[in-house]
Scaffold this active site. Structure first.
Site, PDB file in Angstrom:
ATOM      1  N   HIS A   7      57.484 -34.148   5.658  1.00 41.80           N
ATOM      2  CA  HIS A   7      57.726 -32.699   6.150  1.00 41.80           C
ATOM      3  C   HIS A   7      56.424 -31.725   6.013  1.00 41.80           C
ATOM      4  CE1 HIS A   7      62.504 -32.625   5.903  1.00 41.80           C
ATOM      5  NE2 HIS A   7      61.979 -31.904   6.922  1.00 41.80           N
ATOM      6  N   CYS A  35      65.973 -34.229  10.218  1.00 46.23           N
ATOM      7  CA  CYS A  35      64.925 -35.109   9.693  1.00 46.23           C
ATOM      8  C   CYS A  35      65.350 -36.193   8.746  1.00 46.23           C
ATOM      9  CB  CYS A  35      63.913 -34.191   8.935  1.00 46.23           C
ATOM     10  SG  CYS A  35      62.997 -32.910   9.967  1.00 46.23           S
ATOM     11  N   GLU A  88      58.057 -37.345   1.834  1.00 49.33           N
ATOM     12  CA  GLU A  88      59.493 -37.560   1.094  1.00 49.33           C
ATOM     13  C   GLU A  88      59.696 -38.838   0.524  1.00 49.33           C
ATOM     14  OE1 GLU A  88      61.437 -35.416   0.958  1.00 49.33           O
ATOM     15  OE2 GLU A  88      60.620 -33.753   2.488  1.00 49.33           O
TER      16      GLU A  88
END
Ligand code: PCA
Length: 206
Positions: free
Chosen positions: A166, A142, A79
């Site tokens: 992730h 998250c 991410e």
């Protein structure tokens, strides 16, 4: 000795297992001379961010990689951005569904990951682990933990590599899923974590 904080999440929603939790339980306490502080966070909007802050204050790690599940994704997703936004499509494990809300009223709109993402991506894909950069960690737990992590480090002016990754579902989750979903085996997930840890432990982690 270098110390890294590695976190995962407990299962949530329809998922009876969470690959990030399995990863945390499988990782050793040290790797290549790097101490690994491991923690499993609750999928709880009030508790998870507080636990992340406490872990940072207690352990003062030299780097942080937080992991979570993104069922439906085909690749390990590094991410890039943590967004100051909560918009749950399912309740957290305490039954709370927070929608259209800032994480931090006076915080910036977003933070960038400070992990060496491009180096990590190249290493993962060269090792045969499907990986990609992702522009959104969603607007659920998250992302909330990712934003809290980056915001806490920014508040304390702590310039350490930190970010969120992730993971796709595990094959056993895909096997029991009503919809066809992609999956990656634990051995690949472990190999991915080890490679990322190794990169943080190596001098040129830019
Ligand atoms: N995945 C969820 C929360 C916990 C997890 O493992 C998410 O993507 O926000």
């Amino acid at each position: 000795m270098m110390k890294l904080l590695i976190t995962g999440f407990e299962p949530f929603g329809e998922h009876h297992t969470n690959p990030s939790q399995v990863l945390i339980k499988t990782l050793p306490d040290a790797y290549l001379g790097i101490t690994l502080v491991k923690a499993i966070l609750p999928v709880h909007a009030a508790l998870a961010p507080a636990q992340m802050v406490k872990l940072l204050e207690t352990h003062k790690p030299d780097g942080v990689i937080a992991f979570g599940l993104a069922a439906g994704r085909a690749k390990v997703s590094l991410e890039r951005v943590a967004l100051n936004w909560l918009d749950f499509s399912i309740p957290d494990n305490a039954g709370e569904t927070i929608q259209h809300k800032l994480i931090c009223e006076d915080g910036p709109a977003a933070y960038f990951s400070t992990l060496p993402l491009d180096r990590m991506l190249t290493a993962l894909n060269s090792a045969g682990i499907p990986a990609e950069a992702s522009l959104s960690a969603g607007a659920y737990l998250c992302n909330q933990v990712f934003y809290t992590l980056m915001d806490t480090l920014a508040q304390h002016k702590t310039a350490i590599p930190a970010g969120f990754v992730h993971l796709p579902a595990l094959p056993e989750q895909a096997a029991n899923s009503k919809q066809p979903i992609p999956s990656i085996g634990l051995e690949k997930i472990l190999a991915a974590a080890f490679l990322m840890i190794e990169i943080l432990g190596s001098p040129a982690n830019t």
